[in-house]
Design a protein around this motif. Structure first.
Motif, mmCIF file in Angstrom:
data_model
loop_
_atom_site.group_PDB
_atom_site.id
_atom_site.type_symbol
_atom_site.label_atom_id
_atom_site.label_comp_id
_atom_site.label_asym_id
_atom_site.label_seq_id
_atom_site.Cartn_x
_atom_site.Cartn_y
_atom_site.Cartn_z
ATOM 1 N N UNK A 220 -4.381 6.294 0.365
ATOM 2 C CA UNK A 220 -4.980 6.986 -0.774
ATOM 3 C C UNK A 220 -4.229 8.279 -1.041
ATOM 4 N N UNK A 221 -4.306 8.744 -2.281
ATOM 5 C CA UNK A 221 -3.819 10.080 -2.624
ATOM 6 C C UNK A 221 -4.987 10.928 -3.138
ATOM 7 N N UNK A 222 -6.186 10.510 -2.854
ATOM 8 C CA UNK A 222 -7.464 11.097 -3.256
ATOM 9 C C UNK A 222 -7.842 10.785 -4.692
ATOM 10 N N UNK A 223 -6.905 10.315 -5.497
ATOM 11 C CA UNK A 223 -7.222 9.856 -6.840
ATOM 12 C C UNK A 223 -7.251 8.334 -6.889
ATOM 13 N N UNK A 224 -6.287 7.732 -6.222
ATOM 14 C CA UNK A 224 -6.143 6.269 -6.204
ATOM 15 C C UNK A 224 -6.094 5.812 -4.757
ATOM 16 N N UNK A 225 -6.785 4.721 -4.479
ATOM 17 C CA UNK A 225 -6.736 4.117 -3.154
ATOM 18 C C UNK A 225 -6.273 2.670 -3.274
ATOM 19 N N UNK A 226 -5.501 2.225 -2.292
ATOM 20 C CA UNK A 226 -4.995 0.856 -2.294
ATOM 21 C C UNK A 226 -5.294 0.228 -0.944
ATOM 22 N N UNK A 227 -5.748 -1.027 -0.990
ATOM 23 C CA UNK A 227 -6.018 -1.780 0.234
ATOM 24 C C UNK A 227 -5.217 -3.060 0.217
ATOM 25 N N UNK A 228 -4.760 -3.452 1.377
ATOM 26 C CA UNK A 228 -4.039 -4.700 1.540
ATOM 27 C C UNK A 228 -4.315 -5.251 2.919
ATOM 28 N N UNK A 229 -3.819 -6.434 3.184
ATOM 29 C CA UNK A 229 -3.995 -7.017 4.509
ATOM 30 C C UNK A 229 -2.926 -8.067 4.749
ATOM 31 N N UNK A 230 -2.773 -8.439 5.996
ATOM 32 C CA UNK A 230 -1.877 -9.518 6.373
ATOM 33 C C UNK A 230 -2.424 -10.197 7.615
ATOM 34 N N UNK A 231 -2.053 -11.463 7.786
ATOM 35 C CA UNK A 231 -2.490 -12.225 8.951
ATOM 36 C C UNK A 231 -1.775 -11.716 10.186
ATOM 37 N N UNK A 232 -2.501 -11.661 11.309
ATOM 38 C CA UNK A 232 -1.922 -11.195 12.568
ATOM 39 C C UNK A 232 -2.682 -11.803 13.735
ATOM 40 N N UNK B 100 0.780 -1.238 0.000
ATOM 41 C CA UNK B 100 0.000 0.000 0.000
ATOM 42 C C UNK B 100 0.812 1.289 0.000
ATOM 43 N N UNK B 101 2.096 1.246 0.289
ATOM 44 C CA UNK B 101 2.833 2.497 0.478
ATOM 45 C C UNK B 101 3.159 3.247 -0.809
ATOM 46 N N UNK B 102 3.075 2.623 -1.967
ATOM 47 C CA UNK B 102 3.415 3.320 -3.208
ATOM 48 C C UNK B 102 2.455 4.447 -3.553
ATOM 49 N N UNK B 103 1.263 4.432 -3.003
ATOM 50 C CA UNK B 103 0.289 5.491 -3.260
ATOM 51 C C UNK B 103 0.537 6.704 -2.371
ATOM 52 N N UNK B 104 1.237 6.501 -1.258
ATOM 53 C CA UNK B 104 1.435 7.556 -0.268
ATOM 54 C C UNK B 104 2.329 8.655 -0.822
#
Length: 122
Positions: A47-59, A17-21
């Motif tokens: 998000x950068x207000x144009x593109x949003x990215x979601x991810x997840x990991x087990x915890x 997710x950090x590439x959008x930041x």
């Protein structure tokens, strides 16, 4: 919010997710990642207000909740820690991450707040 996960899973989730930041923005909250701890997983959103990215990991989630933290700073701290289980706990305003090598406190914002951030290493 309180959860623990391996370094590898945390880094993998943050890399998703950090590439959008954006590093330079007029809205400081856009440089943050939204962490949402739910049963068995942590969901990340940027998000950068144009593109949003979601991810997840087990915890291993001990306490459900949500907060925002500076994405790139969190990634840098986690990357520098040795490979092991990392625990992250949020108590309203501050986020603490701990493993065998160190204890970090990050001035975070709740999931519905924005602002600037400072960090300290203890």
């Amino acid at each position: 919010m309180k959860f623990s996960a391996t370094k590898e899973k945390l880094l993998e989730g943050l890399q998703q997710v950090q590439n959008v930041v954006s590093t330079r923005t007029t809205l400081p909250i856009l440089s943050n990642v939204l962490l949402q701890a739910k049963e068995g997983a942590v969901h990340l959103t940027t998000t950068d207000l144009d593109v949003g990215v979601r991810g997840s990991f087990e915890a291993n989630v001990d306490k459900v909740g949500a907060t925002t933290l500076p994405a790139r700073r969190l990634f840098t701290i986690i990357r520098e820690l040795p490979s092991s289980e990392i625990a992250i706990e949020v108590d309203g305003k501050n986020a603490a991450s701990e493993n065998r090598r160190g204890f970090f406190i990050e001035d975070g914002r709740g999931a519905g707040r924005s602002g600037t951030h400072r960090s300290w290493r203890c």
